[in-house]
Structure formats: C-alpha cells, structure tokens
Write a protein that holds these residues in place. Sequence first.
Motif, short mmCIF file in Angstrom:
data_model
loop_
_atom_site.label_atom_id
_atom_site.label_comp_id
_atom_site.label_asym_id
_atom_site.label_seq_id
_atom_site.Cartn_x
_atom_site.Cartn_y
_atom_site.Cartn_z
N THR A 20 0.81 -1.21 0.00
CA THR A 20 0.00 0.00 0.00
C THR A 20 0.84 1.26 0.00
O THR A 20 0.53 2.23 -0.67
N MET A 21 1.93 1.28 0.74
CA MET A 21 2.77 2.47 0.82
C MET A 21 3.94 2.42 -0.18
O MET A 21 4.87 3.19 -0.10
N ASN A 22 3.85 1.54 -1.14
CA ASN A 22 4.84 1.44 -2.19
C ASN A 22 4.81 2.72 -3.03
O ASN A 22 3.74 3.15 -3.46
N PRO A 23 5.95 3.36 -3.27
CA PRO A 23 5.96 4.61 -4.05
C PRO A 23 5.29 4.49 -5.42
O PRO A 23 4.61 5.42 -5.86
N ASP A 24 5.44 3.35 -6.08
CA ASP A 24 4.78 3.17 -7.38
C ASP A 24 3.27 3.17 -7.22
O ASP A 24 2.54 3.75 -8.04
N PHE A 25 2.77 2.51 -6.19
CA PHE A 25 1.33 2.48 -5.95
C PHE A 25 0.79 3.88 -5.68
O PHE A 25 -0.23 4.29 -6.23
N ILE A 26 1.51 4.65 -4.86
CA ILE A 26 1.09 6.00 -4.52
C ILE A 26 1.08 6.89 -5.77
O ILE A 26 0.15 7.66 -6.00
N ARG A 27 2.10 6.77 -6.61
CA ARG A 27 2.14 7.53 -7.88
C ARG A 27 0.99 7.12 -8.79
O ARG A 27 0.39 7.95 -9.47
N ASN A 28 0.69 5.83 -8.83
CA ASN A 28 -0.37 5.35 -9.72
C ASN A 28 -1.75 5.85 -9.30
O ASN A 28 -2.64 6.00 -10.14
N VAL A 29 -1.96 6.09 -8.02
CA VAL A 29 -3.22 6.68 -7.57
C VAL A 29 -3.38 8.07 -8.20
O VAL A 29 -4.45 8.42 -8.71
N LEU A 30 -2.31 8.86 -8.21
CA LEU A 30 -2.34 10.18 -8.84
C LEU A 30 -2.52 10.05 -10.35
O LEU A 30 -3.34 10.75 -10.94
N ARG A 31 -1.78 9.16 -10.98
CA ARG A 31 -1.92 8.96 -12.44
C ARG A 31 -3.34 8.58 -12.81
O ARG A 31 -3.89 9.09 -13.79
N GLN A 32 -3.94 7.67 -12.06
CA GLN A 32 -5.30 7.23 -12.37
C GLN A 32 -6.27 8.40 -12.27
O GLN A 32 -7.17 8.55 -13.09
N ASN A 33 -6.08 9.24 -11.28
CA ASN A 33 -6.94 10.42 -11.13
C ASN A 33 -6.80 11.35 -12.34
O ASN A 33 -7.80 11.86 -12.84
N ILE A 34 -5.58 11.54 -12.80
CA ILE A 34 -5.36 12.39 -13.98
C ILE A 34 -6.02 11.78 -15.21
O ILE A 34 -6.70 12.47 -15.97
N TYR A 35 -5.87 10.48 -15.42
CA TYR A 35 -6.49 9.81 -16.56
C TYR A 35 -8.01 9.88 -16.48
O TYR A 35 -8.70 10.04 -17.50
N ASP A 36 -8.56 9.74 -15.29
CA ASP A 36 -10.01 9.78 -15.12
C ASP A 36 -10.58 11.15 -15.46
O ASP A 36 -11.74 11.24 -15.89
N GLU A 37 -9.80 12.21 -15.27
CA GLU A 37 -10.27 13.56 -15.59
C GLU A 37 -10.30 13.84 -17.08
O GLU A 37 -11.02 14.70 -17.53
N ASP A 38 -9.49 13.11 -17.84
CA ASP A 38 -9.44 13.31 -19.30
C ASP A 38 -10.57 12.71 -20.01
O ASP A 38 -11.49 12.33 -20.00
#
Length: 67
Positions: A49-67
């Motif tokens: 859960t606290m893996n840096p890649d996982f945390i970055r992917n939460v932000l990426r997914q939010n950005i993709y969802d807005e597009d």
Amino acid sequence: LTDVYSSSPALGRYFRSAQVLYSSNESSTVFYQLEFSVPPSTEGFMENTMNPDFIRNVLRQNIYDED
C-alpha cells in the motif's frame, strides 16, 4: 493533491497532508511531500500500500479519469 489522496479508496484513510516543497515554471517540475498515518506493523502494508509506485499510480489514475 489533497483531494486526490483524501478521496482515494485505497489511501484516503491513511492520508494526512500534502505540501509543495519546490516548484519551477521553467521546467514544469514540482516536488511535493505526502504525509500518511501508517497503522502499526501490518504484514505487507508498507511493501504494498505504501509502495511509491502504488502512490504515484493513484495520482496517475486520477489524472487519466479527468481526461
């Protein structure tokens, strides 16, 4: 960032704050610090859960969802 992580189903209950440490308009670079409240040692929690890649992917997914 605060809205992204506080509303995340995976990270919202652990998220505490986000702070911009450095921002540059010249290079479109932003360094930020995220603060999470981590539960007592739980097997695999920090690795998954606290893996840096996982945390970055939460932000990426939010950005993709807005597009």
